[in-house]
Design an enzyme around this catalytic site. Sequence first.
Site, PDB file in Angstrom:
ATOM      1  N   SER A  68      -9.391   1.552  10.180  1.00  0.00           N
ATOM      2  CA  SER A  68     -10.075   2.832   9.976  1.00  0.00           C
ATOM      3  C   SER A  68     -11.580   2.686  10.141  1.00  0.00           C
ATOM      4  O   SER A  68     -12.290   3.691  10.259  1.00  0.00           O
ATOM      5  CB  SER A  68      -9.759   3.390   8.582  1.00  0.00           C
ATOM      6  OG  SER A  68      -9.961   2.392   7.585  1.00  0.00           O
ATOM      7  N   ASP A 106      -6.604  -5.754   8.845  1.00  0.00           N
ATOM      8  CA  ASP A 106      -5.719  -5.079   9.796  1.00  0.00           C
ATOM      9  C   ASP A 106      -5.736  -5.780  11.148  1.00  0.00           C
ATOM     10  O   ASP A 106      -6.802  -6.188  11.636  1.00  0.00           O
ATOM     11  CB  ASP A 106      -6.170  -3.626  10.009  1.00  0.00           C
ATOM     12  CG  ASP A 106      -5.403  -2.642   9.151  1.00  0.00           C
ATOM     13  OD1 ASP A 106      -4.318  -2.986   8.647  1.00  0.00           O
ATOM     14  OD2 ASP A 106      -5.901  -1.511   8.990  1.00  0.00           O
ATOM     15  N   GLU A 138       1.294  -2.663  11.634  1.00  0.00           N
ATOM     16  CA  GLU A 138       2.095  -1.452  11.537  1.00  0.00           C
ATOM     17  C   GLU A 138       3.442  -1.645  12.206  1.00  0.00           C
ATOM     18  O   GLU A 138       3.564  -2.345  13.215  1.00  0.00           O
ATOM     19  CB  GLU A 138       1.355  -0.279  12.183  1.00  0.00           C
ATOM     20  CG  GLU A 138       0.058   0.077  11.490  1.00  0.00           C
ATOM     21  CD  GLU A 138      -0.638   1.280  12.115  1.00  0.00           C
ATOM     22  OE1 GLU A 138      -0.043   1.916  13.013  1.00  0.00           O
ATOM     23  OE2 GLU A 138      -1.776   1.587  11.704  1.00  0.00           O
ATOM     24  N   GLU A 205       2.691   5.106   4.097  1.00  0.00           N
ATOM     25  CA  GLU A 205       1.672   6.129   4.334  1.00  0.00           C
ATOM     26  C   GLU A 205       2.288   7.441   4.781  1.00  0.00           C
ATOM     27  O   GLU A 205       3.167   7.474   5.648  1.00  0.00           O
ATOM     28  CB  GLU A 205       0.672   5.673   5.395  1.00  0.00           C
ATOM     29  CG  GLU A 205      -0.383   6.733   5.692  1.00  0.00           C
ATOM     30  CD  GLU A 205      -1.509   6.275   6.595  1.00  0.00           C
ATOM     31  OE1 GLU A 205      -2.403   7.097   6.893  1.00  0.00           O
ATOM     32  OE2 GLU A 205      -1.496   5.090   7.002  1.00  0.00           O
TER      33      GLU A 205
END
Length: 289
Positions: A68, A106, A138, A205
Amino acid sequence: MSTTFQLDTATSRANPTPQPMKRLTVPAIKRRKFEGKTEQPLVMLTAYTARQAQLLDTHCDLLLVGDSLGQVIYGLPSSLQVTLDMMCAHGAAVVRGSYHSVVVVDMPFGAYEASPQQAFAAASRIMSETGCAAVKLEGGVAMAETIAFLVARGIPVMAHVGLTPQAVNVLGGYNARGRSQQEHEKIIADGQAVEAAGAFAVVIEGVIEPIAIALTQSLEIPTIGIGASAQCDGQVLVTEDMLGMFDRVPRFVKRYEEIAQVIGKAAEAYAEEVRARTFPGIEQTYQPK
């Protein structure tokens, strides 16, 4: 001392101040969930700089150097433009600025999807260049083989299921997931797959709350919710969102402060004093002795 090298804290405002505490570990985080329950929920926030890490560290169990940062730090339209170089640079800064929290970095889009071998090359670089404790990627069932490959080679992995921002173009937006039975079943299967593959925790999420609760109850590893449920084993937010740094934030964010307004007012007062030549004053200038 848990930073990678000693710093002279007397000479620079940017250097972290040593604290008498021992850094948490990935196994300690995993053990917080015992027999399907977490008595003390895990606290996780994003951090991108050494100073931000300093301010958050004692209050958190985990600090996430999230992709992010593409939007938050660089003003990019999404996280898809984030590079491995960016993640390594910011991850190293956060590790230097923290002494207590488990730092998770990440893995950026395109750095791990092609093969387990590609993922290992990227993850090992992140681990070695930053000193972080774990990486996050992810994907569920599709990434299970990669997670197992990394864990078997000494790289702790936090998984991420439900709304996966790196797949925004496939998903068609950032809408909540799990409204159909097919999506419901996929999210549950993804969570179970990453646990079986060896992930030590999983971010859930943007999913419908009953799914987040069901998945949390079905897994032995901790779940970290974001737009999910208070019944998850922990929570994470983008720090700038919860501090009110941006005008628009997702509906699942609670704004705990309005820092953007504070900064704006301070900048306004500074500008007025500069233009009025009242700053710098006698206290901020060097006078002859």
